[in-house]
Design a protein around this motif. Structure first.
Motif, PDB file in Angstrom:
ATOM      1  N   GLU A 150       0.911   7.135  -1.535  1.00  0.00           N
ATOM      2  CA  GLU A 150      -0.167   7.816  -2.264  1.00  0.00           C
ATOM      3  C   GLU A 150      -1.510   7.127  -2.017  1.00  0.00           C
ATOM      4  N   GLU A 151      -1.510   5.801  -2.031  1.00  0.00           N
ATOM      5  CA  GLU A 151      -2.746   5.061  -1.807  1.00  0.00           C
ATOM      6  C   GLU A 151      -3.232   5.216  -0.374  1.00  0.00           C
ATOM      7  N   VAL A 200       0.887  -1.165   0.000  1.00  0.00           N
ATOM      8  CA  VAL A 200       0.000   0.000   0.000  1.00  0.00           C
ATOM      9  C   VAL A 200       0.922   1.210   0.000  1.00  0.00           C
ATOM     10  N   THR A 235      -3.830  -4.446  -3.754  1.00  0.00           N
ATOM     11  CA  THR A 235      -2.694  -5.011  -3.024  1.00  0.00           C
ATOM     12  C   THR A 235      -2.535  -6.499  -3.319  1.00  0.00           C
ATOM     13  N   GLN A 271      -8.918  -1.363  -2.396  1.00  0.00           N
ATOM     14  CA  GLN A 271      -7.477  -1.360  -2.184  1.00  0.00           C
ATOM     15  C   GLN A 271      -6.961  -2.760  -1.899  1.00  0.00           C
ATOM     16  N   ASP A 282     -14.024   1.285  -0.171  1.00  0.00           N
ATOM     17  CA  ASP A 282     -12.671   1.750  -0.473  1.00  0.00           C
ATOM     18  C   ASP A 282     -11.607   0.745  -0.034  1.00  0.00           C
TER      19      ASP A 282
END
Length: 218
Positions: A83-84, A80, A213, A209, A205
């Protein structure tokens, strides 16, 4: 407010990495134990000014001397990215601080000692059998956390060959949390965001992600 409930989201990540990075013995595969002081809050794991000053009772701790797994070469700060993490948390983090979990895994923390702490964990088990044993141990930890007011939602077959557990919700004392932990083959990873006085990432969200990942896991 009991320390266990405040720290449950972050702590579970450490427990899950510990559970899934065990090593084999002559009697067959075994999962690594939860660290003796696993439920003592890490200094960088909660939003600033909220870490409880007292340790949890002995009934909240698990003791064992079984071995841990070999260190992973995976970089949690790349699983991760900054920025993420910043986008998920709705803030701007500086570079992550990487460290060992003490159980053969690695941790990356963004926003340490602030009101918004984002943590990423990763570990690799020695075999699928060890990973599955660790998953069962982690599920027992989830059941224990549920009795303390922190309910994770388990998703079997979250992706091909991967199971997951999610949490989004309030943790008391003005802290909101969001977390996901995924077991894919022999690799377990997770990330969590604890926020003081603000909203945590949404379930949609963190699911999105988690899929990104997962695509970075060999």
């Amino acid at each position: 407010m009991r320390p266990t409930r405040l720290m449950a989201v972050v702590v579970f990540g450490t427990l899950l990495v510990a559970a899934c990075t065990g090593s084999s013995t002559t009697n067959g595969p075994t999962s690594s134990p939860f660290p003796t002081t696993a439920l003592v809050p890490p200094s960088d794991g909660v939003p600033a000014s909220t870490a409880p000053s007292t340790a949890p009772s002995s009934s909240d701790q698990t003791q064992s001397a079984a071995p841990t797994g070999a260190p992973t070469t995976l970089d949690p700060c790349q699983l991760v990215t900054v920025e993420e993490a910043s986008a998920l948390a709705g803030t701007t983090f500086g570079p992550g601080a990487e460290s060992d979990t003490g159980a053969g895994g690695k941790k990356c923390v963004y926003g340490a000692q602030t009101k918004n702490v984002f943590s990423v964990l990763v570990g690799v088990a020695g075999s699928v059998a060890i990973a599955k044993a660790g998953e069962a141990e982690a599920e027992a930890a989830l059941a224990k956390l549920a009795t303390k007011g922190v309910k994770f939602t388990e998703v079997k077959s979250f992706a091909p060959g991967a199971d997951a557990a999610f949490f989004v919700g309030p943790l008391g004392a003005g802290i909101n949390g969001a977390a996901v932990y995924v077991l894919a083959g022999t690799t377990v990873f997770g990330f969590s965001d604890l926020v003081l006085g603000g909203p945590a990432p949404t379930l949609a969200d963190i699911e999105a992600q988690a899929n990104v990942t997962l695509g970075r896991i060999p």
